[in-house]
Design a protein around this motif. Sequence first.
Motif, PDB file in Angstrom:
ATOM      1  N   VAL A  41       0.871  -1.161   0.000  1.00  0.00           N
ATOM      2  CA  VAL A  41       0.000   0.000   0.000  1.00  0.00           C
ATOM      3  C   VAL A  41       0.912   1.214   0.000  1.00  0.00           C
ATOM      4  O   VAL A  41       1.884   1.282   0.755  1.00  0.00           O
ATOM      5  N   TRP A  45      -2.517   6.612   2.555  1.00  0.00           N
ATOM      6  CA  TRP A  45      -3.082   5.638   3.485  1.00  0.00           C
ATOM      7  C   TRP A  45      -2.072   5.294   4.576  1.00  0.00           C
ATOM      8  O   TRP A  45      -2.411   5.229   5.751  1.00  0.00           O
ATOM      9  N   ASP A  57      -8.584   5.335   1.202  1.00  0.00           N
ATOM     10  CA  ASP A  57      -7.954   5.439  -0.108  1.00  0.00           C
ATOM     11  C   ASP A  57      -6.791   4.462  -0.173  1.00  0.00           C
ATOM     12  O   ASP A  57      -5.662   4.807   0.156  1.00  0.00           O
ATOM     13  N   ASP A  59      -4.254   2.342  -2.211  1.00  0.00           N
ATOM     14  CA  ASP A  59      -3.572   2.185  -3.493  1.00  0.00           C
ATOM     15  C   ASP A  59      -2.526   1.093  -3.335  1.00  0.00           C
ATOM     16  O   ASP A  59      -1.604   1.233  -2.530  1.00  0.00           O
ATOM     17  N   ALA A  61       0.527  -1.064  -4.831  1.00  0.00           N
ATOM     18  CA  ALA A  61       1.600  -1.086  -5.829  1.00  0.00           C
ATOM     19  C   ALA A  61       2.139  -2.511  -5.911  1.00  0.00           C
ATOM     20  O   ALA A  61       2.449  -3.128  -4.892  1.00  0.00           O
ATOM     21  N   GLY A  67      -1.471  -3.711 -12.786  1.00  0.00           N
ATOM     22  CA  GLY A  67      -2.669  -3.747 -11.968  1.00  0.00           C
ATOM     23  C   GLY A  67      -3.794  -4.532 -12.619  1.00  0.00           C
ATOM     24  O   GLY A  67      -4.502  -5.292 -11.955  1.00  0.00           O
ATOM     25  N   THR A 103      -4.105   2.236 -14.493  1.00  0.00           N
ATOM     26  CA  THR A 103      -4.594   1.971 -13.143  1.00  0.00           C
ATOM     27  C   THR A 103      -5.789   1.043 -13.231  1.00  0.00           C
ATOM     28  O   THR A 103      -6.704   1.282 -14.024  1.00  0.00           O
ATOM     29  N   ARG A 105      -8.960  -0.761 -11.060  1.00  0.00           N
ATOM     30  CA  ARG A 105      -9.740  -0.508  -9.837  1.00  0.00           C
ATOM     31  C   ARG A 105     -10.733  -1.630  -9.641  1.00  0.00           C
ATOM     32  O   ARG A 105     -11.229  -2.209 -10.593  1.00  0.00           O
ATOM     33  N   ILE A 113     -10.344   0.033  -4.422  1.00  0.00           N
ATOM     34  CA  ILE A 113      -8.905  -0.229  -4.314  1.00  0.00           C
ATOM     35  C   ILE A 113      -8.304   0.011  -5.699  1.00  0.00           C
ATOM     36  O   ILE A 113      -8.821  -0.487  -6.696  1.00  0.00           O
ATOM     37  N   ASP A 114      -7.226   0.787  -5.762  1.00  0.00           N
ATOM     38  CA  ASP A 114      -6.506   1.005  -7.019  1.00  0.00           C
ATOM     39  C   ASP A 114      -5.266   0.121  -7.029  1.00  0.00           C
ATOM     40  O   ASP A 114      -4.606  -0.040  -5.995  1.00  0.00           O
ATOM     41  N   VAL A 116      -1.652  -0.558  -9.220  1.00  0.00           N
ATOM     42  CA  VAL A 116      -0.682  -0.103 -10.215  1.00  0.00           C
ATOM     43  C   VAL A 116       0.607  -0.885 -10.022  1.00  0.00           C
ATOM     44  O   VAL A 116       0.817  -1.509  -8.991  1.00  0.00           O
TER      45      VAL A 116
END
Length: 175
Positions: A41, A45, A57, A59, A61, A67, A103, A105, A113-114, A116
Amino acid sequence: MATAACIEVKEQIELTETEKKIFDRLLNTLRHFNLQTQLRVAGGWVRDKLLGKECYDIDIALDNMLGSEFVDKVQEYLSSTGEVAQGLAVIPSNPEQSKHLETARMRLFDLWIDFVNLRCEDYSENSRIPTMKFGTAEEDAYRRDLTINSLFYNVNTNLVEDFTKRGLEDENLEG
């Protein structure tokens, strides 16, 4: 002379029940497909959780896949367990619009949740627009705008990672 407010920073991130469920599904996806992927993450966040604030939020990685590839795996895993993935979307890269990164989602337990890939940026001499390519967690951390945003929470290990060695002491933590 103004004195700086004392902000208590937690040494460990305390997950909510929803976050535990989300991360459990993601880790189960890794196990189900025997993927050797680190889930981290990134960004705000981590900062908010270390300050004891709520943050919705998330995200993620990924160190070795796009992703969209991982979201497909999560969807397949959830389907195998009888769960339904919600709100799947892929926002493609569009360098002409300064969107340099794809990206993906999805919604898990009513949170977006995103996803990448970790990346690094290369700049040519005559352009301020970077070329993106896969990078390591350390390369990704050093390209971020603020050192506090360079912190990662490694979902696999439950540890906060500070590759710049300055993220936890960043004066912007008070923000």
